[in-house]
Design a protein around this motif. Structure first.
Motif, PDB file in Angstrom:
ATOM      1  N   MET A 199      -3.698 -13.079 -13.478  1.00 29.10           N
ATOM      2  CA  MET A 199      -3.974 -14.348 -13.220  1.00 29.10           C
ATOM      3  C   MET A 199      -5.365 -14.547 -12.855  1.00 29.10           C
ATOM      4  N   SER A 200      -5.709 -13.538 -11.863  1.00 28.22           N
ATOM      5  CA  SER A 200      -7.206 -13.723 -11.380  1.00 28.22           C
ATOM      6  C   SER A 200      -8.098 -13.241 -12.249  1.00 28.22           C
ATOM      7  N   ARG A 201      -7.881 -12.469 -13.501  1.00 30.11           N
ATOM      8  CA  ARG A 201      -8.709 -12.197 -14.538  1.00 30.11           C
ATOM      9  C   ARG A 201      -8.963 -13.436 -15.283  1.00 30.11           C
ATOM     10  N   GLN A 202      -7.820 -14.200 -15.392  1.00 32.69           N
ATOM     11  CA  GLN A 202      -7.789 -15.383 -16.317  1.00 32.69           C
ATOM     12  C   GLN A 202      -8.438 -16.583 -15.703  1.00 32.69           C
ATOM     13  N   HIS A 203      -8.446 -16.820 -14.324  1.00 35.32           N
ATOM     14  CA  HIS A 203      -9.115 -17.648 -13.561  1.00 35.32           C
ATOM     15  C   HIS A 203      -9.879 -17.168 -12.345  1.00 35.32           C
ATOM     16  N   PRO A 204     -10.978 -16.579 -12.751  1.00 36.81           N
ATOM     17  CA  PRO A 204     -11.963 -15.901 -11.698  1.00 36.81           C
ATOM     18  C   PRO A 204     -12.491 -16.771 -10.534  1.00 36.81           C
ATOM     19  N   LYS A 205     -12.860 -18.140 -10.981  1.00 39.21           N
ATOM     20  CA  LYS A 205     -13.511 -18.996 -10.045  1.00 39.21           C
ATOM     21  C   LYS A 205     -12.361 -19.259  -9.049  1.00 39.21           C
ATOM     22  N   ALA A 206     -11.071 -19.606  -9.448  1.00 37.19           N
ATOM     23  CA  ALA A 206      -9.941 -20.075  -8.795  1.00 37.19           C
ATOM     24  C   ALA A 206      -9.884 -18.942  -7.776  1.00 37.19           C
ATOM     25  N   THR A 207      -9.696 -17.655  -8.204  1.00 36.43           N
ATOM     26  CA  THR A 207      -9.578 -16.311  -7.217  1.00 36.43           C
ATOM     27  C   THR A 207     -10.809 -16.383  -6.212  1.00 36.43           C
TER      28      THR A 207
END
Length: 114
Positions: free
Chosen positions: A84-92
């Protein structure tokens, strides 16, 4: 108050006005007794507290069971976090920054109150 004389079902003879008043009085007494009983049940605080506590205990057990069921899914969701962090780096990055600020603020407050 005059009541219409009615027939007695057992004897099929007219009921006098006095007898009709007695019957009415007995019905009123029974109604009053039922009302008093209902009020005493409502005012029986210790009994009502026990009932409420029992209901709360059942609800707490049910909620705890549901929470336990949800916790079984946590390890699988934790394993999904890197993807999930790779899919959504800004949110992470935002979540990581918020956690860092929260930990820093907590440490500052603990140090300040010593």
């Amino acid at each position: 108050m005059t009541t219409k004389p009615t027939r007695n079902a057992a004897h099929r003879e007219p009921i006098s006005e006095t007898e009709a008043l007695r019957v009415d009085l007995e019905q009123t007494r029974q109604h009053l007794a039922n009302t008093v009983q209902q009020l005493s049940q409502q005012l029986n605080v210790p009994h009502r507290l026990k009932e409420t506590a029992g209901q709360a205990g059942h609800r707490a057990a049910e909620v705890a069971g549901q929470a336990g069921d949800r916790m079984k899914d946590v390890p699988a969701k934790v394993k999904q976090m890197p993807a999930m962090s790779r899919q959504h780096p800004k949110a992470t990055a935002v979540v990581g920054g918020a956690v860092a600020v929260g930990v820093g603020a907590a440490a500052w407050m603990v140090k300040r109150h010593r």
